[in-house]
Design a protein around this motif. Sequence first.
Motif, PDB file in Angstrom:
ATOM      1  N   ILE A   1      49.624  76.709  99.456  1.00 59.72           N
ATOM      2  CA  ILE A   1      49.779  78.164  99.328  1.00 59.72           C
ATOM      3  C   ILE A   1      49.390  78.886 100.621  1.00 59.72           C
ATOM      4  O   ILE A   1      50.170  79.703 101.125  1.00 59.72           O
ATOM      5  CB  ILE A   1      49.004  78.702  98.108  1.00 59.72           C
ATOM      6  N   PRO A   2      48.226  78.595 101.220  1.00 53.26           N
ATOM      7  CA  PRO A   2      47.905  79.271 102.489  1.00 53.26           C
ATOM      8  C   PRO A   2      48.887  78.931 103.607  1.00 53.26           C
ATOM      9  O   PRO A   2      49.218  79.790 104.428  1.00 53.26           O
ATOM     10  CB  PRO A   2      46.505  78.755 102.841  1.00 53.26           C
ATOM     11  N   GLY A   3      49.389  77.695 103.611  1.00 55.74           N
ATOM     12  CA  GLY A   3      50.360  77.308 104.635  1.00 55.74           C
ATOM     13  C   GLY A   3      51.666  78.076 104.523  1.00 55.74           C
ATOM     14  O   GLY A   3      52.253  78.481 105.527  1.00 55.74           O
TER      15      GLY A   3
ATOM     16  N   ILE B   1      53.770  77.164  90.909  1.00 50.10           N
ATOM     17  CA  ILE B   1      53.430  76.663  89.585  1.00 50.10           C
ATOM     18  C   ILE B   1      52.401  75.560  89.803  1.00 50.10           C
ATOM     19  O   ILE B   1      52.708  74.528  90.382  1.00 50.10           O
ATOM     20  CB  ILE B   1      54.664  76.129  88.847  1.00 50.10           C
ATOM     21  N   GLY B   2      51.185  75.812  89.384  1.00 47.60           N
ATOM     22  CA  GLY B   2      50.060  74.935  89.679  1.00 47.60           C
ATOM     23  C   GLY B   2      49.327  75.500  90.890  1.00 47.60           C
ATOM     24  O   GLY B   2      49.920  75.652  91.956  1.00 47.60           O
TER      25      GLY B   2
ATOM     26  N   VAL C   1      55.927  73.570  93.316  1.00 45.39           N
ATOM     27  CA  VAL C   1      55.436  72.925  92.098  1.00 45.39           C
ATOM     28  C   VAL C   1      54.321  71.974  92.498  1.00 45.39           C
ATOM     29  O   VAL C   1      54.546  71.012  93.225  1.00 45.39           O
ATOM     30  CB  VAL C   1      56.553  72.171  91.352  1.00 45.39           C
ATOM     31  N   ALA C   2      53.109  72.276  92.051  1.00 43.25           N
ATOM     32  CA  ALA C   2      51.927  71.490  92.402  1.00 43.25           C
ATOM     33  C   ALA C   2      51.105  71.213  91.150  1.00 43.25           C
ATOM     34  O   ALA C   2      49.925  71.500  91.099  1.00 43.25           O
ATOM     35  CB  ALA C   2      51.107  72.245  93.445  1.00 43.25           C
TER      36      ALA C   2
ATOM     37  N   ALA D   1      47.279  72.539  96.303  1.00 47.51           N
ATOM     38  CA  ALA D   1      48.062  73.781  96.332  1.00 47.51           C
ATOM     39  C   ALA D   1      47.218  74.923  96.861  1.00 47.51           C
ATOM     40  O   ALA D   1      47.652  75.687  97.735  1.00 47.51           O
ATOM     41  CB  ALA D   1      48.586  74.119  94.945  1.00 47.51           C
ATOM     42  N   ARG D   2      45.993  75.054  96.353  1.00 49.86           N
ATOM     43  CA  ARG D   2      45.143  76.170  96.770  1.00 49.86           C
ATOM     44  C   ARG D   2      44.595  75.968  98.176  1.00 49.86           C
ATOM     45  O   ARG D   2      44.462  76.909  98.937  1.00 49.86           O
ATOM     46  CB  ARG D   2      43.991  76.362  95.793  1.00 49.86           C
TER      47      ARG D   2
END
Length: 146
Positions: free
Chosen positions: A65-67, A54-55, A117-118, A60-61
Amino acid sequence: MNVNRRGIMKSNRRDFLKGLGLLAAVPATGGCVSSTPGIAAGRSPNGRLRIASIGCGGIARSTDIPGLAMHKRVEMTAFCDVDLQMLEPLRTQYPKARFSQNWREMLDRECPDAVLVATPDHNHCLIMSEVMRRGMHLYGQKPLCR
């Protein structure tokens, strides 16, 4: 329960045990029923961990998320952001994932094992509280409150 002269309620052991029994008889559920939503949804505990975000902008991007996605046992299943432009680059990277602008609908529909949640600071408390209330695991990019 008994009330004394001052109007203060006094409980005894019998009242306490009755209340405890009633509390145990009423399950507190909402959303995913288990503390392990994947198992509640009929998925194997040995399967891949389904994570929703979420976010989807900023840190986050670029990092979160990649991590998470680089782990072989993780599947990024859903992404949610109010800004559709933040979701566009993720559509090509994660073609099997579902995309949404409403985080409540996404949580109802997907029932992920964990949620990242980011979002901006002023949104954290409400979203993180709801994720935890539903019994989902949570990774909060920033504190729940100050």
